[in-house]
Design a protein around this motif. Structure first.
Motif: not given
Length: 934
Positions: A660-683
């Motif tokens: 049994v798997q987790l569902p897709p993340n509903p906060v992430r953009n559908l094209d799997n990209s990040f918002t500017a804030a998310q990208q800074r956090g990821r960096d």
């Protein structure tokens, strides 16, 4: 190859007008491909519907992603058609004799199914995250759909003008997280996913059930995992080591004192310092523990515990709210005669500490995790009825005088209900009992029913897991959906005998089918017939609560899991794990939030501390199968079974749950990209700066980057953890947790400022919707505040950068909410192309195609794959057909004949009336199976 352009428009119209029948004649009958299946374990809400004239029965086939339509005749029930809808359909509702709507839980969509001619999907509506239920109400028959207050569709620019659309405010205190999307079926709008009239938000957590008043003017909506006014006091504020009868002072607050005890297990070994679960006492108006001590100074919010809301179906306004209905609310139904509302629910007993026999600790929840109830709302009165009031919880399975037949009268996990036309009889599907309960409504409301007597009585249903009901009083029948064997059963209500079984095609692997009952079964797997693993792990997920399930009557064992920060940092902690031994697992561990049972295959040992790495079937620091098998002791110590299941039984359970798997993340953009804030956090997360621990001068193994501790490596299946443990200043060693479902924990806001955190006291933040947030015990309200722990504080060498301290924490929070996962966010997404909406829908189809070509890494799904497989379904010249997108040739390949149709020509098929095309992104590897026509 033909491209999408004006130059091919005439050719496309020709094919649509003249070539469709020729193409259809060439297509061989579809052949079922070798199955490839990803399990998500979506819970049924309204899986059956019977037409008003009784001539048609509709059933969702959840694992096959279809709607099955039956003709009901005097000679029997016969399958009429099967229509492909979205992924994981969980509810169906009849709009009129020509149209039914299906709620697709994983696809975040609603399929509008036309019954004219060959049944088919004519429109796909896009809604909020994880929709669950649907009803039609109001003078114009509006559609009401429950969803979580999040999801990519909620923030889509195409519905920006809709009241209630927009930012879900995941980091804003006091925001309701329950949405109801309202559509006008006669005017669905021109936006590609439909335009709702309004998105209504209610002050509770994610909703599930809906119901309609007999006059159709009022709609009721209910929170799903609503909570019960409990929360955790942070461990440092419990003042362990103090006499529980002597107040202490901490961070300027006067607190009641230490943990209520006992302070040691039966061996006399000291327990770790832990937090404490407290419950709001409505009579006294205070947060209290089991000793009745007042902990108001440690809690910075209120929980109004609003569970059910009534809606004016015409004005689209909230009329009233009802509190204290239950902890987990499953389904609702109204009495057609009296208008009274019945809510099937369970009430968690998480404020009682400990599992096991309760000898040393003096208390236990063994066999009493969550009481099965139906709550009746009449006017403003809320009255809960315990359906298993015959159970004596003071008698455990091993006690003299325990009656083993008590389970014969019990009901577990109550789901959908049905009420007779005269309002006198209520039927309830008991998912964990293989029964349908039958209640006299007057006796239920008056609480005079006797579960052991002949009234109420129970209908035994074969197959197991009854999840949905449809009452056919003209034929004196009851139709029952049974999820364990994926079938519809027909019950003769006069004899209570099963007279027919209608099996649904099931593509699930055998290990999923045979292991599923062990999660829910309260008959074979418990002593009293009420408790099951699913009492807390709702549909294999969690209940959004914390429990203190330590066992003072158990032994201290040894922890084999490597500790990432090394032992040097622990030498100054003489009371680590209570005993002072860094490799100890003490059986008393304090409050810990219920963890999801989804997505566990590659994350090592289980439980917050990883303490199932050591257990009944052996010891291994990283083996998830062994770890899950070691849960065997919970069937005795927690659920209350008189004997332990054998290894073969546990292995069946393990084989199922690890699928049994987790569902897709509903906060992430559908094209799997990040918002500017998310990208800074990821960096920052993936960057080289050490974010915690000692400065580099202190030596190796004493400081880590974020990723150095919370590993992120999709090729290994690591999404926040690689299975190791860590020391982060806590009183006991815990395993490093995964971070994939952090977004589900939003809703608790209010932080008592204290040492070891830079966040000041927030003061009382007022009403919130959840009592548990982050950290192992749920005591930290937000990711932002968690990141203010002093180990992250800025220094010249480590910690969050001083110049951007607060902003970096905000960015990290945004990234955590959109964290990477095993399954891309596009999976499940779908849209329907018609002869009139190509301009609006075209860009969304382009997106689906691009993601079907985009490389993706998922060990769970086979390693190097694409983000999804793109499947297209249509009714071609009156015959259902399925196609699979080939990104290399930009074409669609018929699932049966292998005929390859260029994209532009394929889209042109929708120009013919009745040939709407529904495109769906499905998990990679499952496209060939799903493309095959049912």
């Amino acid at each position: 190859m033909l491209k999408r352009s004006g130059g091919t428009a005439r050719l496309g119209r020709w094919l649509a007008a003249s070539g469709a029948l020729f193409l259809a004649s060439m297509l061989a009958p579809a052949v079922q491909a070798a199955p490839s299946f990803v399990a998500f374990e979506s819970g049924h809400v309204r899986p059956l519907a019977l037409s008003s004239d009784g001539s048609r029965l509709f059933a969702v086939n959840t694992p096959n992603n279809t709607l099955v339509i039956y003709n009901v005749t005097p000679a029997g029930i016969f399958k009429h058609a099967e229509v492909s809808v979205g992924l994981e359909p969980v509810a169906v509702a009849i709009r009129n004799s020509n149209e039914v709507w299906v709620v697709n839980h994983l696809s975040d969509s609603v399929s509008v199914v036309s019954l004219s001619g060959t049944p088919r999907v004519t429109r796909t509506l896009l809604v909020g995250d994880e929709p669950r239920d649907i009803v039609f109400a109001g003078s114009t028959g509006r559609a009401f759909i429950t969803t979580a207050h999040r999801g990519q569709h909620r923030t889509d620019p195409s519905i920006a003008s809709v009241s209630g659309a927009g930012d879900p405010q995941l980091t804003t205190p006091g925001v309701g997280r329950a949405d109801v999307w309202v559509f006008d079926p006669a005017n669905l709008g021109t936006s590609f996913g439909g335009t709702p009239l309004k998105i209504m938000t209610f002050f509770s957590d994610t909703p599930r059930a809906l119901a309609v008043s007999p006059d159709r003017k009022t709609v009721y909506t209910a929170a799903f995992k609503s909570g019960n006014q409990t929360t955790t006091v942070f461990e440092l504020m419990v003042c362990d080591g103090f006499d529980p009868n002597t107040p202490c002072t901490f961070a300027g607050n006067t607190l009641p004192g230490g943990n209520p005890g006992p302070m040691t297990n039966f061996e006399g070994k000291r327990a770790p310092e832990t937090g404490l679960i407290v419950k709001f006492n409505r009579a006294s108006g205070h947060w209290e523990d089991e000793l009745g001590r007042n902990w108001d100074a440690a809690v910075r919010f209120q929980l109004p515990d609003q569970d059910v809301f009534s809606i004016d179906a015409n004005a689209l306004t909230q009329k009233a709210s009802f509190s204290h209905v239950g902890t987990t609310l499953f389904n609702m139904v109204t009495n057609p005669r009296t208008g009274k509302l019945y809510i099937s629910n369970t009430e968690a007993i998480n404020n009682v500490r400990f599992e096991g026999p309760g000898v040393v600790g003096g208390s236990t929840v063994q066999g009493r995790l969550a009481e099965t109830r139906i709550t009746v709302i009449s006017g403003t009165t809320v009255a809960s009825r315990h359906l298993n009031k015959h159970i004596d919880y003071d008698l455990l399975a091993h006690d003299p005088g325990f009656d083993p037949t008590v389970k014969n009268h019990s009901l577990s996990t109550p789901l959908e209900m049905a009420v007779s036309r005269d309002g006198r009889k209520l039927y309830v599907a008991a998912f964990g009992s293989s029964k349908v309960g039958v209640f006299d409504t007057a006796a239920l409301e008056a609480n005079t029913f006797n579960p052991v007597s002949s009234s109420p009585n129970y209908i035994t249903v074969s197959g197991g897991g009854p999840s949905g009901l449809a009452l056919d009083e003209s034929r004196n029948r009851l139709y029952v959906m049974t999820r364990f064997d994926n079938a519809v059963k027909v019950i003769n209500l006069s004899t209570k005998a099963e007279i027919a079984a209608l099996p649904l095609f099931n593509p699930e692997p055998v290990q999923v089918v045979t292991g599923r009952p062990l999660l829910y079964d309260a008959v074979d797997m418990s002593a009293n017939g009420e408790a099951a693993c699913a009492s807390c792990h709702i549909f294999g997920d969690n209940d959004e609560l914390a429990w203190d399930l330590g066992n003072p009557d158990d032994l201290v064992t040894s922890n084999p899991i490597p500790i990432r920060l090394g032992f040097a940092a622990l030498n100054t902690q003489p009371r680590i794990n209570g005993t002072g031994v860094v490799t100890d697992f003490h059986p008393m561990k304090g409050p810990m939030t219920t963890q999801t049972l989804r997505g566990m295959r590659h994350h090592g040992a289980m439980h917050w501390r990883g303490d199932r790495s050591h257990g009944f079937f052996g010891t291994d620091a990283f083996d998830p199968e062994l770890s899950f098998n070691n849960f065997v002791v919970a069937f005795d110590g927690l659920i209350g079974r008189s004997t332990l299941p054998d290894l073969n039984t546990m292995q069946r359970f393990t084989n199922f749950q690890l699928e049994v798997q987790l569902p897709p993340n509903p906060v992430r953009n559908l094209d799997n990209s990040f918002t500017a804030a998310q990208q800074r956090g990821r960096d920052f997360y993936l960057g080289s700066r050490r974010s915690d621990g000692a400065p580099p001068a202190a030596g190796p193994g004493t400081g880590f980057t974020c990723e150095g501790c919370h590993r992120l490596d999709a090729s290994q299946g690591f999404f926040g953890t690689d299975g190791q443990a860590s020391f982060e200043g806590l009183p006991q060693i815990v395993k490093i947790p995964h971070l994939r479902n952090a977004y589900t924990k939003v809703g608790m806001f209010g932080f008592p400022g204290m040492p070891f955190f830079t966040t000041p006291d927030t003061g009382n933040t007022g009403n919130q919707i959840r009592g548990f947030g982050y950290l192992h015990d749920g005591s930290i309200d937000t990711v932002f505040h968690f990141l203010s722990a002093v180990l992250f504080a800025p220094t010249p060498e480590v910690g969050f950068p001083a110049a951007t301290y607060e902003q970096t924490r905000r960015d990290m929070e945004q990234f955590m909410l959109a964290f990477d996962s095993d399954i891309a966010p596009i999976v499940g997404q779908q849209i329907t192309l018609t002869k009139t909406n190509a301009a609006a829908v075209g860009p969304r189809i382009d997106l689906l195609q691009a993601r079907a070509a985009a490389p993706f890494t998922s060990k769970t799904l086979g390693g190097a794959v694409t983000e999804c497989d793109l499947v297209a379904k249509l009714t071609l010249a009156g015959t259902p057909r399925g196609f699979l997108y080939n990104a290399a040739s930009d074409s669609f390949v018929h699932s049966g004949s292998g005929i390859d149709v260029p994209d532009a020509l394929f889209r042109a098929l929708a120009l013919i009336s009745g040939q709407e095309i529904t495109f769906t992104c499905v998990p990679p590897g499952s496209g060939a199976r799903i493309a095959a026509v049912p």
